[in-house]
Design an enzyme around this catalytic site. Structure first.
Site, PDB file in Angstrom:
ATOM      1  N   GLN A   1      77.237  58.609  60.258  1.00 52.24           N
ATOM      2  CA  GLN A   1      76.713  57.517  59.447  1.00 52.24           C
ATOM      3  C   GLN A   1      75.249  57.741  59.096  1.00 52.24           C
ATOM      4  O   GLN A   1      74.807  57.395  57.999  1.00 52.24           O
ATOM      5  CB  GLN A   1      76.878  56.188  60.179  1.00 52.24           C
TER       6      GLN A   1
ATOM      7  N   HIS B   1      74.228  59.355  55.716  1.00 52.70           N
ATOM      8  CA  HIS B   1      74.334  58.664  54.430  1.00 52.70           C
ATOM      9  C   HIS B   1      72.963  58.487  53.788  1.00 52.70           C
ATOM     10  O   HIS B   1      72.763  58.827  52.635  1.00 52.70           O
ATOM     11  CB  HIS B   1      75.008  57.301  54.606  1.00 52.70           C
TER      12      HIS B   1
ATOM     13  N   GLU C   1      79.583  47.229  60.789  1.00 52.55           N
ATOM     14  CA  GLU C   1      80.527  47.718  59.777  1.00 52.55           C
ATOM     15  C   GLU C   1      81.616  48.548  60.448  1.00 52.55           C
ATOM     16  O   GLU C   1      82.806  48.323  60.246  1.00 52.55           O
ATOM     17  CB  GLU C   1      79.764  48.554  58.751  1.00 52.55           C
ATOM     18  N   HIS C   2      81.214  49.537  61.231  1.00 53.52           N
ATOM     19  CA  HIS C   2      82.143  50.395  61.977  1.00 53.52           C
ATOM     20  C   HIS C   2      81.880  50.246  63.474  1.00 53.52           C
ATOM     21  O   HIS C   2      80.736  50.334  63.905  1.00 53.52           O
ATOM     22  CB  HIS C   2      81.944  51.874  61.613  1.00 53.52           C
TER      23      HIS C   2
ATOM     24  N   ASP D   1      87.145  56.849  57.039  1.00 56.69           N
ATOM     25  CA  ASP D   1      86.495  57.003  55.733  1.00 56.69           C
ATOM     26  C   ASP D   1      87.413  57.668  54.709  1.00 56.69           C
ATOM     27  O   ASP D   1      87.293  57.409  53.513  1.00 56.69           O
ATOM     28  CB  ASP D   1      85.231  57.856  55.867  1.00 56.69           C
TER      29      ASP D   1
ATOM     30  N   HIS E   1      90.836   7.565  38.576  1.00 52.82           N
ATOM     31  CA  HIS E   1      91.705   8.309  39.484  1.00 52.82           C
ATOM     32  C   HIS E   1      92.740   7.362  40.088  1.00 52.82           C
ATOM     33  O   HIS E   1      93.942   7.665  40.136  1.00 52.82           O
ATOM     34  CB  HIS E   1      90.884   8.937  40.625  1.00 52.82           C
TER      35      HIS E   1
END
Length: 433
Positions: free
Chosen positions: A262, A265, A330-331, A364, A423
């Site tokens: 990661q 990235h 996230e992971h 992934d 109504h």
């Protein structure tokens, strides 16, 4: 030596240190937002002409019309045919696995009848048209094409458009091959905020979509924020994250490389390890120092680990799960014995990778579940991209004569209590004397 932070959960200042570690300054760059706002106005008001101008200015691609920027199905399949057999097979196998997984997510319409024959239910329908943004040029993300396009197709989306920039005319065969495999209907070689504007507003050539999905740079993210409400969007994702919980029995090199996966990235990516054994954390630190210079993106990995990475000593795995829920990553890798037991302790995570052999990288590309995941603690209330993001629900209500009397009396009381007499009267008209 990589200067990665070391924290201990029993320290008095641990919570403050963890908060600072997780903090991410997501304030929009005003210059980017201003530029994007102007681009979107131009696309909205001038359509194709503005799109051609921006494509020439930013991507250095000359076009006489937008039609010349649209790729044919033959061109997509030529890219597929041109791939080495190994790459083509990998794409096709990944696509098959992703499709099989997402077919389990398809929601069905349903209804039931009450005793008085009143019908209540839900009708599920796919979106009519979706736009997929894919980074282009030297960046190659065919996996993003598969992960975004396949669930849309499984959902039954009527038409799927893909936009992908081709700087200086440079096309990426893997990306185009993935588009062919995924069954994308139309592909335009445009990118940036101008492509988001074209999808959101429509032009003389590009039809307006109902939702835009897919990753992009800061300009793309800013454009997606601005057009949300005119169209739907998947999410505005932050930097990639991985949190590893390890009991100290996994190979340290494996854990180090999972953290690298990661960190490579970008410099803002986050890699954190939780383990109860200080000696094991030291072993992982040694693996990081020994392996980092073998990585082509070692400068990016080093910056990410030193900026936002951490090795954290915790008391036990119970505490690790509590910290993981606070982080909402996230992971999340559960590199432990009996991960099935510990997964029940996890409430917030985009994707959970269970067991020592389940590295995040498999998710992934080819495990099957979607890799488009909530970041920046949004896993507390968000889910991975899936078929359900390309379907919508309509409520079904068919009230019988008898039901109209029963429900009308209830509605009349509630409507009058809210001061909404029309109504109430509308419901009362249908009450039988």
């Amino acid at each position: 030596m990589v200067q990665i932070k070391r924290l201990i959960s029993t320290d008095s200042n641990f919570n403050q240190a963890l908060h600072q570690l997780l903090a991410f300054d997501a304030i929009m760059d005003e210059s980017i937002d201003t530029a994007v706002a102007q681009i979107l106005i131009e696309i909205k008001t001038r359509g194709n002409a503005a799109l051609i101008e921006y494509t020439q200015r930013f991507d250095h691609v000359h076009a006489s019309s937008i039609k010349t920027l649209e790729l044919t199905h033959d061109e997509l399949h030529q890219s597929l045919s041109s791939l080495p057999a190994e790459q083509r097979q990998a794409l096709e196998l990944a696509a098959k696995r992703i499709k099989t997984y997402h077919e389990k997510q398809v929601a069905s319409s349903w209804h039931y009848r009450e005793d008085d024959n009143t019908l209540l239910g839900q009708k599920v329908t796919p979106l009519d048209r979706v736009g997929l943004y894919v980074p282009g040029g030297k960046a190659s993300y065919p996996s993003s094409v598969l992960m975004n396009a396949i669930p849309a197709k499984v959902a039954g989306v009527g038409e799927l458009l893909m936009v992908v920039p081709t700087p200086h005319g440079e096309k990426n065969d893997m990306v185009l091959a993935a588009a062919a495999i995924s069954g994308i209907d139309r592909v335009f070689t445009i990118g940036g905020a101008q492509a988001i504007g074209a999808l959101a507003y429509g032009t003389e050539t590009i039809p307006q979509v109902d939702k835009i999905v897919g990753p992009g740079n800061a300009y793309v993210a800013a454009a997606k924020r601005r057009v949300f409400g005119i169209v739907g969007i998947d999410m505005v994702a932050g930097p990639s994250e991985i949190l590893v919980i390890c009991d100290g029995k996994t190979e340290p090199d494996w854990i180090a490389m999972d953290m690298f996966s990661q960190a490579e990235h970008d410099e803002l990516a986050q890699s954190i390890l939780l383990a109860p054994d200080a000696d094991f954390l030291n072993q992982v630190a040694k693996s990081i120092d020994r392996l980092i210079d073998t990585m082509p993106r070692h400068d990016v990995i080093r910056a990410a680990l030193e900026n936002r990475g951490a090795l954290i000593q915790i008391q036990d795995l119970e505490e690790a799960c509590a910290i993981a829920n606070a982080i909402s990553p996230e992971h999340l890798e559960l590199s432990v014995d009996n991960p099935e037991f510990w997964v029940d302790k996890i409430k917030h995570a985009g994707a959970i990778f269970m067991g020592r052999h389940t590295c995040e990288a498999l998710g992934d590309y080819c495990a099957g579940p979607n890799h488009v995941l909530p970041t920046s603690r949004t896993a507390r209330f968000s889910s991975p991209l899936g078929v359900y993001d390309f379907q919508k629900r309509s409520s079904l209500i068919q009230v019988s004569d008898q039901g109209a009397t029963k429900l009308g009396e209830i509605a009349s009381i509630l409507a009058n209590s809210e001061g909404l007499q029309a109504h109430a009267r509308s419901a009362e008209y249908r009450i039988k004397a």
